[in-house]
Design a protein around this motif. Structure first.
Motif, PDB file in Angstrom:
ATOM      1  N   TYR A 148       0.884  -1.155   0.000  1.00  9.39           N
ATOM      2  CA  TYR A 148       0.000   0.000   0.000  1.00  9.39           C
ATOM      3  C   TYR A 148       0.931   1.215   0.000  1.00  9.39           C
ATOM      4  O   TYR A 148       1.758   1.356   0.885  1.00  9.39           O
ATOM      5  CB  TYR A 148      -0.904   0.009   1.224  1.00  9.39           C
ATOM      6  N   PHE A 157       1.899   5.425  -0.548  1.00  7.83           N
ATOM      7  CA  PHE A 157       1.396   6.759  -0.237  1.00  7.83           C
ATOM      8  C   PHE A 157       2.443   7.811  -0.615  1.00  7.83           C
ATOM      9  O   PHE A 157       3.651   7.548  -0.572  1.00  7.83           O
ATOM     10  CB  PHE A 157       1.108   6.901   1.271  1.00  7.83           C
ATOM     11  N   LYS A 176      -2.751   7.875  -2.723  1.00 10.74           N
ATOM     12  CA  LYS A 176      -2.416   6.523  -2.279  1.00 10.74           C
ATOM     13  C   LYS A 176      -2.750   5.526  -3.369  1.00 10.74           C
ATOM     14  O   LYS A 176      -3.634   5.754  -4.212  1.00 10.74           O
ATOM     15  CB  LYS A 176      -3.176   6.171  -1.000  1.00 10.74           C
ATOM     16  N   THR A 182      -0.863  -4.511   9.176  1.00 13.83           N
ATOM     17  CA  THR A 182      -0.049  -3.579   9.940  1.00 13.83           C
ATOM     18  C   THR A 182      -0.491  -2.153   9.665  1.00 13.83           C
ATOM     19  O   THR A 182      -0.912  -1.834   8.565  1.00 13.83           O
ATOM     20  CB  THR A 182       1.445  -3.733   9.615  1.00 13.83           C
ATOM     21  N   ASP A 183      -0.400  -1.312  10.675  1.00 13.26           N
ATOM     22  CA  ASP A 183      -0.694   0.107  10.525  1.00 13.26           C
ATOM     23  C   ASP A 183       0.541   0.902  10.142  1.00 13.26           C
ATOM     24  O   ASP A 183       0.445   2.050   9.754  1.00 13.26           O
ATOM     25  CB  ASP A 183      -1.194   0.678  11.866  1.00 13.26           C
ATOM     26  N   LYS A 184       1.689   0.290  10.288  1.00 10.98           N
ATOM     27  CA  LYS A 184       2.932   1.026  10.223  1.00 10.98           C
ATOM     28  C   LYS A 184       3.263   1.484   8.804  1.00 10.98           C
ATOM     29  O   LYS A 184       3.263   0.691   7.870  1.00 10.98           O
ATOM     30  CB  LYS A 184       4.049   0.134  10.753  1.00 10.98           C
ATOM     31  N   LEU A 185       3.553   2.766   8.656  1.00 12.23           N
ATOM     32  CA  LEU A 185       4.061   3.302   7.405  1.00 12.23           C
ATOM     33  C   LEU A 185       5.575   3.387   7.493  1.00 12.23           C
ATOM     34  O   LEU A 185       6.120   3.848   8.496  1.00 12.23           O
ATOM     35  CB  LEU A 185       3.516   4.703   7.143  1.00 12.23           C
ATOM     36  N   TYR A 193      -2.510  -5.365   4.987  1.00  8.00           N
ATOM     37  CA  TYR A 193      -3.639  -4.979   5.815  1.00  8.00           C
ATOM     38  C   TYR A 193      -3.351  -5.230   7.295  1.00  8.00           C
ATOM     39  O   TYR A 193      -3.974  -4.641   8.160  1.00  8.00           O
ATOM     40  CB  TYR A 193      -4.880  -5.775   5.391  1.00  8.00           C
ATOM     41  N   PHE A 247       8.623   5.252   5.776  1.00  8.80           N
ATOM     42  CA  PHE A 247       8.845   6.438   4.950  1.00  8.80           C
ATOM     43  C   PHE A 247      10.204   6.402   4.265  1.00  8.80           C
ATOM     44  O   PHE A 247      11.176   5.853   4.801  1.00  8.80           O
ATOM     45  CB  PHE A 247       8.785   7.705   5.823  1.00  8.80           C
ATOM     46  N   PHE A 286      -1.260  14.567   3.141  1.00 10.22           N
ATOM     47  CA  PHE A 286      -1.542  13.437   2.257  1.00 10.22           C
ATOM     48  C   PHE A 286      -1.813  13.927   0.843  1.00 10.22           C
ATOM     49  O   PHE A 286      -2.590  14.866   0.626  1.00 10.22           O
ATOM     50  CB  PHE A 286      -2.761  12.685   2.801  1.00 10.22           C
ATOM     51  N   ARG A 305       3.132   0.703   3.152  1.00 10.11           N
ATOM     52  CA  ARG A 305       2.595  -0.118   4.226  1.00 10.11           C
ATOM     53  C   ARG A 305       2.499  -1.519   3.639  1.00 10.11           C
ATOM     54  O   ARG A 305       1.982  -1.689   2.534  1.00 10.11           O
ATOM     55  CB  ARG A 305       1.243   0.409   4.649  1.00 10.11           C
ATOM     56  N   ILE A 335      -3.860   1.536  -3.292  1.00 10.83           N
ATOM     57  CA  ILE A 335      -4.198   0.345  -2.495  1.00 10.83           C
ATOM     58  C   ILE A 335      -4.388  -0.836  -3.427  1.00 10.83           C
ATOM     59  O   ILE A 335      -3.798  -1.900  -3.254  1.00 10.83           O
ATOM     60  CB  ILE A 335      -5.472   0.579  -1.647  1.00 10.83           C
TER      61      ILE A 335
END
Lengths: 114, 113
Positions: free
Chosen positions: A32, A34, A49, A99-102, A97, A104, A46, A94, A51
């Motif tokens: 995912y 961004f 993105k 994990t929330d962690k981005l 699904y 960078f 933002f 990311r 997905i």
């Protein structure tokens, strides 16, 4: 391990010309992806993105990005740069699904000259 | 346009002191995050928070760190005993859903001396 690379510390472009800010990624699952922009003394904003679905995604302020799975890239583009586009741009990934962690990238400073 | 608000914008603290960084996320968002950026380095994930509990945390987020959403509007990051290496810009973020783009605050610059 997940990672994001932004190979250019700075990109310079003349106003009215097309711009590209490069990003490549490495994940073990489906990515995912961004893009964020940071103006001086502001938070990360933002832009767009990816997905799933169309590889070309359109975002804010006329920016778009193309997801290329074979090249593991997600380059940010704009057909005609504005001086006001000058800012710091961050690509982030990311892994899935679960994990929330981005993760960078290091950021690319875009400088648009009049 | 709704914003994520962070206070203070800059905090200087002595090593070993406790600090609390404050954030007011966007009101209808459900997911909350803290990230940090040490000067000249990447933006790094610290913690995510959903449904009044931590959903994920990084290796950086050790026992010295804690998060709280005390009153349904604020979202705080506490560092119990600050170290010099905690000096960084700390960003709070929130989102409506786990696949939505985050909205970030403008950050708190923490300087530990």
């Amino acid at each position: 391990a997940q990672s994001v690379a932004q190979p250019e510390d700075q990109v310079n472009v003349a106003e009215g010309n097309p711009l590209t800010v490069k990003c490549t990624y490495s994940v073990s699952g489906n990515p995912y992806l961004f893009w964020y922009v940071q103006y001086p003394n502001r938070g990360l904003q933002f832009l767009l993105k990816y997905i799933t679905g169309d590889n070309l995604v359109k975002g804010s302020y006329g920016f778009e990005a193309e997801f290329n799975k074979s090249q593991t890239s997600f380059h940010l583009k704009k057909p005609s740069a504005l001086v006001s586009d000058s800012a710091l741009y961050f690509c982030a990934v990311r892994e899935s699904y679960n994990t929330d962690k981005l993760i960078f990238g290091t950021g690319t400073r875009l400088q648009v000259f009049p | 346009e709704p914003e994520v608000t962070q206070t203070p914008s800059h905090q200087v603290t002595q090593m070993g002191q406790e600090v609390i960084l404050r954030c007011v996320p966007i009101s209808n968002h459900l997911y909350f995050y803290w990230y940090r950026q040490i000067l000249g380095q990447k933006v790094e994930f610290l913690v995510s928070f959903y449904n009044n509990e931590i959903s994920e945390k990084s290796e950086i987020f050790d026992d010295q760190f804690s998060v709280e959403r005390p009153d349904g509007s604020n979202f705080t990051l506490k560092i119990r005993s600050t170290k010099l290496e905690d000096s960084a810009m700390y960003f709070c973020a929130s989102s409506q859903g786990s696949l939505s783009g985050y909205t970030f605050g403008s950050g708190t610059r923490l300087t530990v001396v």
